[in-house]
Motif scaffolding. Sequence first.
Motif, PDB file in Angstrom:
ATOM      1  N   TRP A   1       0.838  -1.211   0.000  1.00 16.47           N
ATOM      2  CA  TRP A   1       0.000   0.000   0.000  1.00 16.47           C
ATOM      3  C   TRP A   1       0.863   1.247   0.000  1.00 16.47           C
ATOM      4  O   TRP A   1       0.595   2.218  -0.701  1.00 16.47           O
ATOM      5  CB  TRP A   1      -0.934  -0.030   1.206  1.00 16.47           C
ATOM      6  CG  TRP A   1      -1.963   1.052   1.210  1.00 16.47           C
ATOM      7  CD1 TRP A   1      -1.902   2.243   1.872  1.00 16.47           C
ATOM      8  CD2 TRP A   1      -3.212   1.054   0.509  1.00 16.47           C
ATOM      9  NE1 TRP A   1      -3.043   2.987   1.642  1.00 16.47           N
ATOM     10  CE2 TRP A   1      -3.864   2.279   0.809  1.00 16.47           C
ATOM     11  CE3 TRP A   1      -3.839   0.144  -0.336  1.00 16.47           C
ATOM     12  CZ2 TRP A   1      -5.112   2.606   0.278  1.00 16.47           C
ATOM     13  CZ3 TRP A   1      -5.095   0.476  -0.844  1.00 16.47           C
ATOM     14  CH2 TRP A   1      -5.706   1.683  -0.540  1.00 16.47           C
ATOM     15  N   LYS A   2       1.923   1.219   0.796  1.00 17.27           N
ATOM     16  CA  LYS A   2       2.834   2.367   0.847  1.00 17.27           C
ATOM     17  C   LYS A   2       3.535   2.591  -0.483  1.00 17.27           C
ATOM     18  O   LYS A   2       3.894   3.723  -0.821  1.00 17.27           O
ATOM     19  CB  LYS A   2       3.897   2.167   1.944  1.00 17.27           C
ATOM     20  CG  LYS A   2       3.380   2.322   3.359  1.00 17.27           C
ATOM     21  CD  LYS A   2       4.541   2.174   4.335  1.00 17.27           C
ATOM     22  CE  LYS A   2       4.103   2.420   5.757  1.00 17.27           C
ATOM     23  NZ  LYS A   2       5.248   2.312   6.697  1.00 17.27           N
ATOM     24  N   LEU A   3       3.728   1.501  -1.229  1.00 12.71           N
ATOM     25  CA  LEU A   3       4.373   1.607  -2.530  1.00 12.71           C
ATOM     26  C   LEU A   3       3.346   1.808  -3.647  1.00 12.71           C
ATOM     27  O   LEU A   3       3.660   1.664  -4.825  1.00 12.71           O
ATOM     28  CB  LEU A   3       5.206   0.347  -2.803  1.00 12.71           C
ATOM     29  CG  LEU A   3       6.436   0.165  -1.900  1.00 12.71           C
ATOM     30  CD1 LEU A   3       7.082  -1.191  -2.141  1.00 12.71           C
ATOM     31  CD2 LEU A   3       7.446   1.281  -2.126  1.00 12.71           C
ATOM     32  N   HIS A   4       2.117   2.139  -3.242  1.00 14.33           N
ATOM     33  CA  HIS A   4       1.030   2.446  -4.193  1.00 14.33           C
ATOM     34  C   HIS A   4       0.682   1.255  -5.075  1.00 14.33           C
ATOM     35  O   HIS A   4       0.360   1.413  -6.251  1.00 14.33           O
ATOM     36  CB  HIS A   4       1.400   3.663  -5.055  1.00 14.33           C
ATOM     37  CG  HIS A   4       1.853   4.849  -4.261  1.00 14.33           C
ATOM     38  ND1 HIS A   4       1.013   5.559  -3.445  1.00 14.33           N
ATOM     39  CD2 HIS A   4       3.075   5.431  -4.134  1.00 14.33           C
ATOM     40  CE1 HIS A   4       1.681   6.537  -2.857  1.00 14.33           C
ATOM     41  NE2 HIS A   4       2.942   6.470  -3.248  1.00 14.33           N
ATOM     42  N   ASP A   5       0.753   0.054  -4.482  1.00 11.58           N
ATOM     43  CA  ASP A   5       0.340  -1.157  -5.181  1.00 11.58           C
ATOM     44  C   ASP A   5      -0.853  -1.752  -4.415  1.00 11.58           C
ATOM     45  O   ASP A   5      -0.761  -1.978  -3.208  1.00 11.58           O
ATOM     46  CB  ASP A   5       1.493  -2.161  -5.236  1.00 11.58           C
ATOM     47  CG  ASP A   5       1.127  -3.399  -6.033  1.00 11.58           C
ATOM     48  OD1 ASP A   5       0.428  -4.268  -5.463  1.00 11.58           O
ATOM     49  OD2 ASP A   5       1.523  -3.494  -7.204  1.00 11.58           O
ATOM     50  N   PRO A   6      -1.969  -2.017  -5.080  1.00 12.44           N
ATOM     51  CA  PRO A   6      -3.181  -2.466  -4.394  1.00 12.44           C
ATOM     52  C   PRO A   6      -3.270  -3.969  -4.149  1.00 12.44           C
ATOM     53  O   PRO A   6      -4.313  -4.456  -3.698  1.00 12.44           O
ATOM     54  CB  PRO A   6      -4.285  -2.016  -5.362  1.00 12.44           C
ATOM     55  CG  PRO A   6      -3.649  -2.172  -6.714  1.00 12.44           C
ATOM     56  CD  PRO A   6      -2.194  -1.780  -6.521  1.00 12.44           C
ATOM     57  N   SER A   7      -2.211  -4.705  -4.407  1.00 15.94           N
ATOM     58  CA  SER A   7      -2.284  -6.162  -4.338  1.00 15.94           C
ATOM     59  C   SER A   7      -2.750  -6.684  -2.980  1.00 15.94           C
ATOM     60  O   SER A   7      -3.392  -7.734  -2.905  1.00 15.94           O
ATOM     61  CB  SER A   7      -0.920  -6.780  -4.665  1.00 15.94           C
ATOM     62  OG  SER A   7      -0.495  -6.395  -5.952  1.00 15.94           O
ATOM     63  N   GLY A   8      -2.405  -5.986  -1.902  1.00 12.67           N
ATOM     64  CA  GLY A   8      -2.779  -6.470  -0.578  1.00 12.67           C
ATOM     65  C   GLY A   8      -4.028  -5.836  -0.013  1.00 12.67           C
ATOM     66  O   GLY A   8      -4.319  -5.989   1.178  1.00 12.67           O
ATOM     67  N   THR A   9      -4.789  -5.157  -0.851  1.00 11.05           N
ATOM     68  CA  THR A   9      -5.961  -4.433  -0.359  1.00 11.05           C
ATOM     69  C   THR A   9      -6.970  -5.346   0.322  1.00 11.05           C
ATOM     70  O   THR A   9      -7.570  -4.984   1.337  1.00 11.05           O
ATOM     71  CB  THR A   9      -6.654  -3.675  -1.519  1.00 11.05           C
ATOM     72  OG1 THR A   9      -5.705  -2.805  -2.130  1.00 11.05           O
ATOM     73  CG2 THR A   9      -7.818  -2.854  -0.999  1.00 11.05           C
ATOM     74  N   ASN A  10      -7.184  -6.566  -0.211  1.00 16.65           N
ATOM     75  CA  ASN A  10      -8.144  -7.480   0.390  1.00 16.65           C
ATOM     76  C   ASN A  10      -7.777  -7.831   1.829  1.00 16.65           C
ATOM     77  O   ASN A  10      -8.643  -8.003   2.685  1.00 16.65           O
ATOM     78  CB  ASN A  10      -8.264  -8.756  -0.444  1.00 16.65           C
ATOM     79  CG  ASN A  10      -9.120  -8.546  -1.684  1.00 16.65           C
ATOM     80  OD1 ASN A  10      -9.853  -7.562  -1.770  1.00 16.65           O
ATOM     81  ND2 ASN A  10      -9.011  -9.459  -2.631  1.00 16.65           N
ATOM     82  N   VAL A  11      -6.469  -7.955   2.076  1.00 16.10           N
ATOM     83  CA  VAL A  11      -6.027  -8.238   3.438  1.00 16.10           C
ATOM     84  C   VAL A  11      -6.391  -7.064   4.346  1.00 16.10           C
ATOM     85  O   VAL A  11      -6.906  -7.253   5.452  1.00 16.10           O
ATOM     86  CB  VAL A  11      -4.505  -8.484   3.477  1.00 16.10           C
ATOM     87  CG1 VAL A  11      -4.024  -8.639   4.919  1.00 16.10           C
ATOM     88  CG2 VAL A  11      -4.155  -9.726   2.671  1.00 16.10           C
ATOM     89  N   LEU A  12      -6.140  -5.846   3.880  1.00 15.34           N
ATOM     90  CA  LEU A  12      -6.444  -4.666   4.678  1.00 15.34           C
ATOM     91  C   LEU A  12      -7.953  -4.529   4.900  1.00 15.34           C
ATOM     92  O   LEU A  12      -8.395  -4.191   6.000  1.00 15.34           O
ATOM     93  CB  LEU A  12      -5.902  -3.414   3.990  1.00 15.34           C
ATOM     94  CG  LEU A  12      -4.396  -3.406   3.725  1.00 15.34           C
ATOM     95  CD1 LEU A  12      -3.986  -2.115   3.021  1.00 15.34           C
ATOM     96  CD2 LEU A  12      -3.613  -3.585   5.009  1.00 15.34           C
ATOM     97  N   TYR A  13      -8.741  -4.796   3.865  1.00 19.90           N
ATOM     98  CA  TYR A  13     -10.194  -4.747   4.006  1.00 19.90           C
ATOM     99  C   TYR A  13     -10.681  -5.761   5.043  1.00 19.90           C
ATOM    100  O   TYR A  13     -11.552  -5.475   5.863  1.00 19.90           O
ATOM    101  CB  TYR A  13     -10.874  -5.049   2.667  1.00 19.90           C
ATOM    102  CG  TYR A  13     -10.830  -3.928   1.653  1.00 19.90           C
ATOM    103  CD1 TYR A  13     -10.559  -2.616   2.035  1.00 19.90           C
ATOM    104  CD2 TYR A  13     -11.059  -4.188   0.305  1.00 19.90           C
ATOM    105  CE1 TYR A  13     -10.507  -1.597   1.096  1.00 19.90           C
ATOM    106  CE2 TYR A  13     -11.015  -3.179  -0.646  1.00 19.90           C
ATOM    107  CZ  TYR A  13     -10.737  -1.882  -0.246  1.00 19.90           C
ATOM    108  OH  TYR A  13     -10.695  -0.873  -1.172  1.00 19.90           O
ATOM    109  N   GLY A  14     -10.114  -6.960   4.977  1.00 15.96           N
ATOM    110  CA  GLY A  14     -10.514  -8.000   5.910  1.00 15.96           C
ATOM    111  C   GLY A  14     -10.208  -7.637   7.344  1.00 15.96           C
ATOM    112  O   GLY A  14     -11.005  -7.873   8.253  1.00 15.96           O
ATOM    113  N   VAL A  15      -9.033  -7.055   7.572  1.00 17.74           N
ATOM    114  CA  VAL A  15      -8.655  -6.646   8.919  1.00 17.74           C
ATOM    115  C   VAL A  15      -9.554  -5.503   9.392  1.00 17.74           C
ATOM    116  O   VAL A  15     -10.002  -5.470  10.538  1.00 17.74           O
ATOM    117  CB  VAL A  15      -7.178  -6.227   8.961  1.00 17.74           C
ATOM    118  CG1 VAL A  15      -6.833  -5.611  10.307  1.00 17.74           C
ATOM    119  CG2 VAL A  15      -6.288  -7.432   8.688  1.00 17.74           C
ATOM    120  N   LEU A  16      -9.822  -4.559   8.500  1.00 18.05           N
ATOM    121  CA  LEU A  16     -10.669  -3.429   8.851  1.00 18.05           C
ATOM    122  C   LEU A  16     -12.069  -3.895   9.257  1.00 18.05           C
ATOM    123  O   LEU A  16     -12.633  -3.433  10.250  1.00 18.05           O
ATOM    124  CB  LEU A  16     -10.776  -2.468   7.657  1.00 18.05           C
ATOM    125  CG  LEU A  16     -11.707  -1.261   7.832  1.00 18.05           C
ATOM    126  CD1 LEU A  16     -11.168  -0.333   8.911  1.00 18.05           C
ATOM    127  CD2 LEU A  16     -11.852  -0.510   6.509  1.00 18.05           C
TER     128      LEU A  16
END
Length: 316
Positions: A151-166
């Motif tokens: 995310w910090k490198l402006h790549d959305p590949s891990g967004t699902n993980v962040l959504y799940g944690v949120l």
Amino acid sequence: MRFRFTTACLVCLALSSFAQTSHPQQKPPADADAGIVGDAGEEPDQPLSEPAVKMDAATATKTAWKMLEDGLKDPKEQVRIDALNALGTLRGMRQSEKLLQDSFKDTNVDVRVAAVAASSGTGDRNLIPALREALDDPAPEVDFAAAVSLWKLHDPSGTNVLYGVLAGEQRTQSSFIKSGEREANKDLHDPAALARIGAKQAAYALLGPFGIGLDAARLMVKSNHANSARVLTATLLAEDHSPETKKNFIAALGDKDYFVRAASARALGGFHGKDVDDALMNAFNDKKTAVRFMAAASYLRVNEMAVKHSARRRTM
């Protein structure tokens, strides 16, 4: 704004510590060092068996890389983390990229988390493919750290993980969830496990735009004494490239507290001059690996800047 708000919140905590240690209405303590601790065992001393001697630029560069490479081979996990902390300040260097990626496979979870976090600190997008692979790490700490770093490198590949944690909900569609990793995935949604992961990630979040470093960030988050304010001060002053600031950073390499020495060594990577070179090479002999590894990385940064500057002058 992405994760900047998280970093800002953590810096506010550090500023709060600074306010507590420098209230204008309080009289200074009788002991000028009150509240400031020295090398009190946070990290054990590990002196060099053969102290480095004065050397030319080529030898110093070779020595700096060898120090970092040897650090990653050390059996002590903290020493490996110290080396990764230093590597996290280097950007666009193939040798550094390889060392970081190799550490993604370390047997120790904390070391893998440190490697992933350090990768985002470099701002190096060449590391994105390796970070995507780290999303499948069986340890939830590493998985989350990889998502944050991407995310910090402006790549959305891990967004699902962040959504799940949120959301705090079990995800049903994600490349992370595999039959053998469901138990680890549950940890990402367990309050107690999230608290443990969050405490670790809180420190690592400070790696990015402020570049404080893993050890110093850890100190700032968990401590309430004057050291946290001093480390923050070193980080902020690193933005000022005046001769006076450089002089103070060189002097701080002799500070009795190794967190301050490490922060100063890191800051000196943004300066140049023979006095900086000499000071950093001298720090190669520091009894703390966190300091000498950071001095090695900063020397490499300074040398890289000098090479690029010389190349620009030749083309003008």
